[in-house]
Motif scaffolding. Structure first.
Motif, PDB file in Angstrom:
ATOM      1  N   LEU A 219     -20.170  -1.567  36.968  1.00 38.95           N
ATOM      2  CA  LEU A 219     -20.448  -2.119  35.644  1.00 38.95           C
ATOM      3  C   LEU A 219     -21.703  -2.976  35.672  1.00 38.95           C
ATOM      4  O   LEU A 219     -22.566  -2.870  34.783  1.00 38.95           O
ATOM      5  N   MET A 220     -21.824  -3.808  36.699  1.00 34.29           N
ATOM      6  CA  MET A 220     -22.983  -4.684  36.779  1.00 34.29           C
ATOM      7  C   MET A 220     -24.261  -3.912  37.099  1.00 34.29           C
ATOM      8  O   MET A 220     -25.344  -4.275  36.648  1.00 34.29           O
ATOM      9  N   LEU A 221     -24.134  -2.826  37.887  1.00 41.54           N
ATOM     10  CA  LEU A 221     -25.313  -2.083  38.302  1.00 41.54           C
ATOM     11  C   LEU A 221     -25.832  -1.162  37.202  1.00 41.54           C
ATOM     12  O   LEU A 221     -27.049  -1.070  36.988  1.00 41.54           O
ATOM     13  N   TYR A 222     -24.921  -0.489  36.504  1.00 41.61           N
ATOM     14  CA  TYR A 222     -25.345   0.509  35.521  1.00 41.61           C
ATOM     15  C   TYR A 222     -25.010   0.109  34.076  1.00 41.61           C
ATOM     16  O   TYR A 222     -25.812   0.325  33.166  1.00 41.61           O
ATOM     17  N   GLY A 223     -23.813  -0.462  33.870  1.00 39.53           N
ATOM     18  CA  GLY A 223     -23.351  -0.711  32.506  1.00 39.53           C
ATOM     19  C   GLY A 223     -24.158  -1.765  31.774  1.00 39.53           C
ATOM     20  O   GLY A 223     -24.597  -1.551  30.638  1.00 39.53           O
ATOM     21  N   ILE A 224     -24.371  -2.908  32.424  1.00 41.22           N
ATOM     22  CA  ILE A 224     -25.082  -4.003  31.752  1.00 41.22           C
ATOM     23  C   ILE A 224     -26.535  -3.640  31.445  1.00 41.22           C
ATOM     24  O   ILE A 224     -26.998  -3.844  30.315  1.00 41.22           O
ATOM     25  N   PRO A 225     -27.308  -3.085  32.405  1.00 43.33           N
ATOM     26  CA  PRO A 225     -28.690  -2.701  32.051  1.00 43.33           C
ATOM     27  C   PRO A 225     -28.747  -1.668  30.923  1.00 43.33           C
ATOM     28  O   PRO A 225     -29.619  -1.751  30.058  1.00 43.33           O
ATOM     29  N   ALA A 226     -27.809  -0.704  30.913  1.00 38.21           N
ATOM     30  CA  ALA A 226     -27.820   0.314  29.855  1.00 38.21           C
ATOM     31  C   ALA A 226     -27.511  -0.303  28.496  1.00 38.21           C
ATOM     32  O   ALA A 226     -28.100   0.080  27.477  1.00 38.21           O
ATOM     33  N   SER A 227     -26.604  -1.287  28.457  1.00 39.40           N
ATOM     34  CA  SER A 227     -26.259  -1.916  27.180  1.00 39.40           C
ATOM     35  C   SER A 227     -27.426  -2.714  26.600  1.00 39.40           C
ATOM     36  O   SER A 227     -27.516  -2.894  25.379  1.00 39.40           O
ATOM     37  N   LEU A 228     -28.319  -3.189  27.471  1.00 40.52           N
ATOM     38  CA  LEU A 228     -29.461  -3.969  26.995  1.00 40.52           C
ATOM     39  C   LEU A 228     -30.466  -3.129  26.218  1.00 40.52           C
ATOM     40  O   LEU A 228     -31.275  -3.674  25.472  1.00 40.52           O
ATOM     41  N   LEU A 229     -30.430  -1.823  26.398  1.00 41.98           N
ATOM     42  CA  LEU A 229     -31.345  -0.959  25.661  1.00 41.98           C
ATOM     43  C   LEU A 229     -31.104  -1.060  24.158  1.00 41.98           C
ATOM     44  O   LEU A 229     -32.033  -0.958  23.358  1.00 41.98           O
ATOM     45  N   ILE A 230     -29.849  -1.286  23.778  1.00 45.87           N
ATOM     46  CA  ILE A 230     -29.506  -1.400  22.352  1.00 45.87           C
ATOM     47  C   ILE A 230     -29.481  -2.862  21.921  1.00 45.87           C
ATOM     48  O   ILE A 230     -30.100  -3.241  20.924  1.00 45.87           O
ATOM     49  N   SER A 231     -28.777  -3.686  22.693  1.00 47.85           N
ATOM     50  CA  SER A 231     -28.642  -5.093  22.291  1.00 47.85           C
ATOM     51  C   SER A 231     -29.955  -5.852  22.401  1.00 47.85           C
ATOM     52  O   SER A 231     -30.159  -6.844  21.698  1.00 47.85           O
ATOM     53  N   GLY A 232     -30.865  -5.382  23.272  1.00 49.54           N
ATOM     54  CA  GLY A 232     -32.131  -6.086  23.437  1.00 49.54           C
ATOM     55  C   GLY A 232     -32.972  -6.110  22.179  1.00 49.54           C
ATOM     56  O   GLY A 232     -33.808  -7.013  21.995  1.00 49.54           O
ATOM     57  N   ALA A 233     -32.766  -5.137  21.282  1.00 47.35           N
ATOM     58  CA  ALA A 233     -33.526  -5.105  20.032  1.00 47.35           C
ATOM     59  C   ALA A 233     -33.147  -6.259  19.115  1.00 47.35           C
ATOM     60  O   ALA A 233     -33.894  -6.583  18.183  1.00 47.35           O
ATOM     61  N   LEU A 234     -31.987  -6.870  19.367  1.00 46.09           N
ATOM     62  CA  LEU A 234     -31.519  -7.973  18.522  1.00 46.09           C
ATOM     63  C   LEU A 234     -31.833  -9.339  19.109  1.00 46.09           C
ATOM     64  O   LEU A 234     -31.538 -10.354  18.476  1.00 46.09           O
ATOM     65  N   PHE A 235     -32.404  -9.384  20.316  1.00 45.55           N
ATOM     66  CA  PHE A 235     -32.693 -10.660  20.961  1.00 45.55           C
ATOM     67  C   PHE A 235     -34.059 -11.174  20.518  1.00 45.55           C
ATOM     68  O   PHE A 235     -35.039 -10.418  20.496  1.00 45.55           O
ATOM     69  N   PRO A 236     -34.167 -12.459  20.194  1.00 47.44           N
ATOM     70  CA  PRO A 236     -35.499 -13.042  19.981  1.00 47.44           C
ATOM     71  C   PRO A 236     -36.346 -12.926  21.237  1.00 47.44           C
ATOM     72  O   PRO A 236     -35.825 -12.924  22.359  1.00 47.44           O
ATOM     73  N   ILE A 237     -37.650 -12.833  21.067  1.00 47.80           N
ATOM     74  CA  ILE A 237     -38.551 -12.674  22.211  1.00 47.80           C
ATOM     75  C   ILE A 237     -38.401 -13.835  23.192  1.00 47.80           C
ATOM     76  O   ILE A 237     -38.464 -13.644  24.410  1.00 47.80           O
ATOM     77  N   GLY A 238     -38.171 -15.039  22.686  1.00 40.58           N
ATOM     78  CA  GLY A 238     -37.966 -16.181  23.573  1.00 40.58           C
ATOM     79  C   GLY A 238     -36.735 -16.014  24.454  1.00 40.58           C
ATOM     80  O   GLY A 238     -36.744 -16.413  25.626  1.00 40.58           O
ATOM     81  N   VAL A 239     -35.670 -15.389  23.927  1.00 41.36           N
ATOM     82  CA  VAL A 239     -34.463 -15.147  24.713  1.00 41.36           C
ATOM     83  C   VAL A 239     -34.725 -14.088  25.779  1.00 41.36           C
ATOM     84  O   VAL A 239     -34.245 -14.191  26.917  1.00 41.36           O
ATOM     85  N   VAL A 240     -35.493 -13.049  25.434  1.00 42.77           N
ATOM     86  CA  VAL A 240     -35.836 -12.009  26.417  1.00 42.77           C
ATOM     87  C   VAL A 240     -36.665 -12.615  27.551  1.00 42.77           C
ATOM     88  O   VAL A 240     -36.474 -12.278  28.722  1.00 42.77           O
ATOM     89  N   ILE A 241     -37.595 -13.510  27.206  1.00 44.59           N
ATOM     90  CA  ILE A 241     -38.378 -14.198  28.240  1.00 44.59           C
ATOM     91  C   ILE A 241     -37.447 -14.983  29.157  1.00 44.59           C
ATOM     92  O   ILE A 241     -37.583 -14.951  30.394  1.00 44.59           O
ATOM     93  N   TYR A 242     -36.486 -15.691  28.582  1.00 42.08           N
ATOM     94  CA  TYR A 242     -35.506 -16.437  29.379  1.00 42.08           C
ATOM     95  C   TYR A 242     -34.759 -15.498  30.325  1.00 42.08           C
ATOM     96  O   TYR A 242     -34.596 -15.790  31.520  1.00 42.08           O
ATOM     97  N   TRP A 243     -34.307 -14.343  29.838  1.00 43.75           N
ATOM     98  CA  TRP A 243     -33.528 -13.402  30.644  1.00 43.75           C
ATOM     99  C   TRP A 243     -34.374 -12.862  31.791  1.00 43.75           C
ATOM    100  O   TRP A 243     -33.903 -12.769  32.927  1.00 43.75           O
ATOM    101  N   VAL A 244     -35.627 -12.478  31.504  1.00 47.93           N
ATOM    102  CA  VAL A 244     -36.502 -11.921  32.540  1.00 47.93           C
ATOM    103  C   VAL A 244     -36.771 -12.964  33.628  1.00 47.93           C
ATOM    104  O   VAL A 244     -36.680 -12.660  34.833  1.00 47.93           O
TER     105      VAL A 244
END
Length: 341
Positions: A219-244
């Motif tokens: 789940l951590m290796l494949y599931g979470i990165p794949a889910s970010l492809l959709i949910s990432g569109a809803l994150f503010p750019i500042g939050v994406v910077i924090y995550w990276v």
């Protein structure tokens, strides 16, 4: 339950770092279309939280090592209760309780960062010029205005990939396509670094034998990165910077800990492999040609024992001496030498 305390805490840390960079002369004016004082505030928000959570990260590593040490016992239980899943789960829970190992400890740092992520997400989403609650969570109107206008390469920090052109225009974006490109690239980097963070740990510690643990690893290796492809569109750019930045910090931290405290050898050993004999064992025994036991080669295949070699014949010793009577090769037996005396 109200999450206001999280919003106040995140805002306080973010504003303190922004004030520090502003006080040492980092201007809020855009350089390369970027307000670096706010970008650095987000970066050091990550540093602050990772320093606070470092003891938890150490406990995570210790728990993973304990789980690795239990893998042989887990496999024995799986063989013993094969086909009886309910009994297997009870026995494994009893084993974890006896050995004081917690399978969920490996996910604890990630769980503790979820409230932080939600807090930053909420704080950055409210940075809109149309928001009348500018002084909420300890912000001043000046700080609110400055953060709402902050950008990374002209892309507003409160902006999202999923925002419409009108929404981005309200945030001060001059070109909606540029914002979407920057946001899209950041989301892809977020997915890649999330995958690499999980992959780094699994490669160092190996896949778990416990089905529940293995499912969590997948789940951590494949599931979470794949889910970010959709949910990432809803994150503010500042939050994406924090995550990276958080992922990059995790990669460096894991590399340092795994190098300083390497996993036990059994973590990377394959089941059924046998240890190779020491190279100096033959020399200590004093034998010239010791018999080598059967070993397992690459891929675990059993190698055949070496064939016995025929004794070396000294041809010079068998050659006839000068002046000796030649021996008739047609005769079957060599004449016996006469006894002396």
């Amino acid at each position: 339950m109200s999450l206001d305390w999280i919003y106040y805490a995140i805002s306080w840390i973010l504003l303190r770092w922004h004030a520090l960079w502003d006080s040492i002369g980092i201007s809020e004016d855009r350089v390369l279309g970027t307000n670096w004082s706010w970008i650095l505030a987000i970066v050091f928000l990550v540093v602050t939280l990772r320093v606070i959570l470092f003891p938890v990260f150490v406990k995570q590593i210790k728990s993973q090592r304990a789980m690795q040490a239990l893998q042989p016992k887990v496999k024995e239980l799986q063989e013993k209760h094969k086909g009886d899943r309910e009994t297997l789960q009870k026995e494994m829970m009893e084993l974890y309780r006896t050995e004081k190992a917690n399978p969920l400890m490996g996910c604890l740092p990630m769980f503790l960062q979820i409230p932080v992520f939600l807090g930053l997400f909420h704080v950055l989403r409210r940075l809109s010029p149309n928001n009348d609650l500018k002084t909420l969570y300890g912000w001043t109107e000046e700080q609110f205005r400055s953060a709402a206008e902050a950008a990374l390469f002209t892309a507003p920090l409160p902006g999202q990939f999923g925002h419409s052109d009108s929404d981005l225009a309200q945030l001060g974006a001059s070109n909606g396509v540029t914002v979407k490109i920057i946001a899209g690239v950041l989301v892809l980097i977020m997915m890649a670094t999330t995958y690499l963070t999980s992959r780094q740990m699994i490669l160092k510690t190996g896949w778990a034998e416990d089905p529940q643990q293995k499912m969590i690893q997948r789940l951590m290796l494949y599931g979470i990165p794949a889910s970010l492809l959709i949910s990432g569109a809803l994150f503010p750019i500042g939050v994406v910077i924090y995550w990276v930045v958080n992922n990059l910090f995790s990669l460096a931290q894991q590399q340092w800990v795994l190098r300083k405290f390497p996993p036990p050898p059994m973590a990377n050993a394959k089941t059924g492999s046998s240890a190779r004999p020491a190279s100096g064992a033959a020399g200590k025994s004093g034998a010239k040609n010791p018999v080598q036991p059967a070993t397992r080669g690459l891929f675990g295949r059993k190698q055949a024992e070496p064939e016995p070699q025929s004794p070396v014949v000294d041809t010079k010793a068998l050659a006839p001496k000068p002046g000796a009577k030649p021996v008739n090769p047609k005769k079957g037996a060599r004449p016996a030498s006469k006894p002396k005396g």
